[in-house]
Design an enzyme around this catalytic site. Structure first.
Site, mmCIF file in Angstrom:
data_model
loop_
_atom_site.group_PDB
_atom_site.id
_atom_site.type_symbol
_atom_site.label_atom_id
_atom_site.label_comp_id
_atom_site.label_asym_id
_atom_site.label_seq_id
_atom_site.Cartn_x
_atom_site.Cartn_y
_atom_site.Cartn_z
ATOM 1 N N HIS A 104 4.418 -6.138 -4.494
ATOM 2 C CA HIS A 104 3.009 -6.438 -4.732
ATOM 3 C C HIS A 104 2.170 -5.192 -4.507
ATOM 4 O O HIS A 104 2.547 -4.279 -3.778
ATOM 5 C CB HIS A 104 2.521 -7.597 -3.845
ATOM 6 C CG HIS A 104 2.443 -7.276 -2.375
ATOM 7 N ND1 HIS A 104 1.255 -7.061 -1.713
ATOM 8 C CD2 HIS A 104 3.409 -7.153 -1.443
ATOM 9 C CE1 HIS A 104 1.491 -6.814 -0.438
ATOM 10 N NE2 HIS A 104 2.793 -6.869 -0.240
ATOM 11 N N TYR A 114 0.818 -1.216 0.000
ATOM 12 C CA TYR A 114 0.000 0.000 0.000
ATOM 13 C C TYR A 114 0.851 1.265 0.000
ATOM 14 O O TYR A 114 0.342 2.365 0.154
ATOM 15 C CB TYR A 114 -0.937 0.005 1.210
ATOM 16 C CG TYR A 114 -1.980 -1.090 1.176
ATOM 17 C CD1 TYR A 114 -3.079 -1.009 0.317
ATOM 18 C CD2 TYR A 114 -1.864 -2.213 1.977
ATOM 19 C CE1 TYR A 114 -4.028 -2.014 0.271
ATOM 20 C CE2 TYR A 114 -2.812 -3.224 1.947
ATOM 21 C CZ TYR A 114 -3.893 -3.120 1.089
ATOM 22 O OH TYR A 114 -4.837 -4.122 1.051
ATOM 23 N N TYR A 171 -11.760 -0.317 -0.297
ATOM 24 C CA TYR A 171 -11.751 0.091 1.106
ATOM 25 C C TYR A 171 -10.374 0.564 1.577
ATOM 26 O O TYR A 171 -10.254 1.152 2.654
ATOM 27 C CB TYR A 171 -12.231 -1.068 1.992
ATOM 28 C CG TYR A 171 -11.136 -2.014 2.451
ATOM 29 C CD1 TYR A 171 -10.665 -1.982 3.758
ATOM 30 C CD2 TYR A 171 -10.575 -2.945 1.575
ATOM 31 C CE1 TYR A 171 -9.667 -2.840 4.185
ATOM 32 C CE2 TYR A 171 -9.582 -3.808 2.000
ATOM 33 C CZ TYR A 171 -9.128 -3.759 3.301
ATOM 34 O OH TYR A 171 -8.130 -4.610 3.721
ATOM 35 N N ARG A 172 -9.351 0.358 0.763
ATOM 36 C CA ARG A 172 -7.978 0.631 1.180
ATOM 37 C C ARG A 172 -7.111 0.538 -0.069
ATOM 38 O O ARG A 172 -7.384 -0.274 -0.945
ATOM 39 C CB ARG A 172 -7.552 -0.421 2.197
ATOM 40 C CG ARG A 172 -6.254 -0.229 2.932
ATOM 41 C CD ARG A 172 -6.059 -1.411 3.869
ATOM 42 N NE ARG A 172 -4.891 -1.297 4.716
ATOM 43 C CZ ARG A 172 -4.409 -2.293 5.434
ATOM 44 N NH1 ARG A 172 -4.999 -3.470 5.395
ATOM 45 N NH2 ARG A 172 -3.348 -2.122 6.192
ATOM 46 N N ASP A 222 -2.206 -10.963 8.767
ATOM 47 C CA ASP A 222 -1.454 -12.082 8.204
ATOM 48 C C ASP A 222 0.007 -12.099 8.643
ATOM 49 O O ASP A 222 0.613 -13.154 8.759
ATOM 50 C CB ASP A 222 -1.510 -12.036 6.669
ATOM 51 C CG ASP A 222 -2.931 -12.122 6.162
ATOM 52 O OD1 ASP A 222 -3.514 -13.209 6.213
ATOM 53 O OD2 ASP A 222 -3.467 -11.088 5.723
#
Length: 604
Positions: A446, A145, A527-528, A206
């Protein structure tokens, strides 16, 4: 490369962001997997240190000297060294370790390390004096992110975690805690164990190396009954962009007895203003802790066909709403199950483009111990044995309505199987295995597509079809996970790329942008998201001519008149940046616009 030949990973006893000793060997192994296939070389800086827009270099350096006098020279660092990406446990705080743009695009000019709330206030007042953009991070492990990178190139990163990393309170009676930004899930869990509070569980995502505070503010999720972290917070301490200090909820009482147990307080509830926002710097967070349920049992089901997705989601919905499925439901795809090994794609497949279902299933039949499958469901039942069995019998009966569904006997799985990592996470024990699938490509990075939808078969099918087809268009394999809350479903689609390959980065970003636009056209919002995608996603929330964004901008300009705090975060730009080309939309992927406006906002 053997894990014994890899430089040691810092432990929690050595560093606030280190690994628990119990996971040391696992960390060394994970690091060796990354280094085995890494080809990216350390390079010299091409553009030199970034300087904030609108500030002369000489003025900026003078300002840093002034701040050094307030915080100590050792707590102010200019970012003029080569950029080291590191890995999850040894990540940078100067840029995005998994950069989907050029590594020098989203980059800090300097990093500062406050040691208290009072020092955070000093930094904010300093930033207002010189109109220097600041970007706070807790740990900086929001990988996928944007990590620790600032949205605006040249911002000064405030690394809250290095020196503000205390667990201020663990209340074993009320089942609550109070933490500073630098407390990781690893650290909180280990401290609870050290104190012998066997009746207290935490909820963790996670991976356990992220900040409890940072993950909660970004509305991250975990995998026990307390999986909605934002819903489980209670109490914030916040430094506003003007330097003022507030506490929310019951904390607004100077002598409050209930700050961590009742989140609402009295009057308008302000907490939401500081979640995924740039309206304040949160320096303390209260969280509720889960009580040990007195027993637990993990289970794993496999389902053979891609077409099983829709009926399975329709089976999951009433079970989840009724809390027969008690934790955040996880439905994952066979491609990701293969990638859990940490081996690169080339170990299994030498071709170009997206692998077909038959190719993937053939690999899984050879490599894994689950038989022939397309989807896996990881779940956990809580409580005494007889209660667990009652719920498990219902789940088994319902899941077997899918032809070919099978429950995998955990006794047949080796302790190295990924199933056992999910077992630990669902009991609040932070682990370190999840990101091994990033090794799908060398120098793996990623980026995620994360839409929200109803928990309905047709919605799941449409989102999967759209993600799969868009990924195929750009030549990518993708790792989808359907995470089901009580009444909503998050599809988290991870797209892995080689961050040392400009074409690989470009295709991954184009794939994400295409998914976002198509999802929005069908009513699915994210949402993010990653820093690079924030402007695009903010524009998809377009009801009544983008009324929500206009409202957000009014709040921003009121609370942050000089526009110094995290400009552009979540697509919210202060007035002096607006309309000057700072937004990223796909037409431009530069993190610098055409300077900032000269304004008459009062210096504080």
């Amino acid at each position: 490369m053997s894990s014994s030949t890899v430089l040691p990973t810092p432990t929690l006893s050595e560093k606030h962001s280190g690994i628990p000793f119990r996971l040391y060997e696992k960390a060394q192994y994970a690091k060796s997997l990354i280094l085995d296939i890494a080809t990216k070389e350390q390079s010299e800086r091409k553009r030199g240190p970034a300087i904030p827009a609108g500030v002369e270099k000489t003025t900026f350096l003078k300002a840093l000297d002034e701040l050094s006098g307030q915080l100590g020279k050792e707590n102010v660092e200019i970012n003029d060294q080569p950029l080291k990406d590191g890995w999850y446990m040894e990540h940078p705080n100067t840029h995005d370790a998994m950069h989907v743009l050029d590594e020098e695009e989203l980059v800090a000019s300097a990093v500062v390390y406050p040691g208290s709330t009072e020092e955070v206030q000093k930094i904010v007042l300093w930033a207002n004096k010189y109109k220097i953009p600041i970007f706070p991070i807790s740990i900086g492990r929001n990988l996928g992110y944007g990590g620790a990178a600032p949205r605006v190139r040249g911002s000064v990163v405030i690394d809250l975690g290095r020196r503000m990393n205390k667990i201020l309170d663990i209340n074993p009676v009320d089942h609550t805690c109070l933490v500073e930004p630098g407390v990781t899930f690893y650290a909180l869990y280990e401290e609870i164990q050290r104190r012998g509070y066997k009746h207290l569980w935490i909820d963790c995502p996670d991976l356990g190396g992220g900040s409890v505070l940072g993950n909660t503010l970004d509305r991250g999720i975990g995998y026990t009954v307390y999986g909605d972290h934002w819903a489980c917070h209670s109490g914030l301490e916040v430094v506003l962009p003007t330097g003022e200090l507030i506490r929310t909820g019951m904390g607004a009482m100077a002598n409050s007895s209930s700050w961590q147990i009742f989140p609402y307080g009295y009057g308008p509830m302000a907490d939401g203003l500081f979640s995924q926002s740039n309206y304040g710097i949160v320096t303390k967070l209260g969280m509720t802790l889960m009580r040990n349920p007195g027993g637990h049992e993990s289970y794993l089901y496999t389902f053979p066909n891609e077409e099983d997705l829709a009926p399975l989601v329709d089976i999951i919905r009433p079970l989840r709403i009724g809390n027969i499925l008690e934790n955040v439901a996880q439905l994952r795809h066979v491609v990701q199950a293969i990638a859990y090994s940490g081996k690169p794609r080339s170990s299994y497949f030498q071709g170009e483009g997206q692998m077909t279902d038959e190719q993937v299933r053939e690999i899984a039949r050879k490599e894994l111990k689950y038989g022939d499958f397309t989807w896996l469901y990881y779940g956990m039942s809580y409580g005494p044995k007889e209660i667990r069995q009652y719920k498990l019998d219902i789940i088994h009966k319902e899941f077997l309505k899918i032809p070919g569904a099978r429950r995998i006997d955990p006794a047949t799985l080796p302790k190295t199987d990924y199933f056992w990592s999910r077992d630990r996470i669902a009991t609040g024990i932070p682990d370190l295995e999840e990101l091994q699938w990033v090794n799908w490509y060398p120098n793996g990075g990623h980026i995620a597509f994360s839409p929200v939808s109803p928990v309905r078969g047709p919605d799941a099918t449409e989102l999967w079809r759209m993600a799969r087809s868009r990924a195929a268009e750009f030549g990518h394999d993708i790792f989808p996970a359907f995470c089901v809350g009580l009444r909503e479903m998050h599809l988290i689609v991870e797209c892995v790329f080689n961050r040392d390959d400009p074409d690989s980065r470009k295709m991954a970003l184009a794939c994400m942008r295409a998914m976002i636009d198509e999802a929005a056209s069908k009513g699915y919002g994210e949402y993010r998201t990653h820093l690079v995608l924030m402007d695009q996603i903010a524009k998809t929330y377009n009801f009544n001519d983008h009324a929500l964004m206009k409202f957000n901008e009014r709040i921003k300009d009121t609370l942050d008149p000089n526009g110094i705090l995290a400009p552009g975060k979540s697509g919210v730009w202060p007035a002096r940046y607006r309309g000057r080309g700072w937004e990223m939309s796909g037409l431009s992927e530069r993190s610098e616009g055409d300077g900032v406006a000269r304004d008459t906002a009062t210096r504080l």
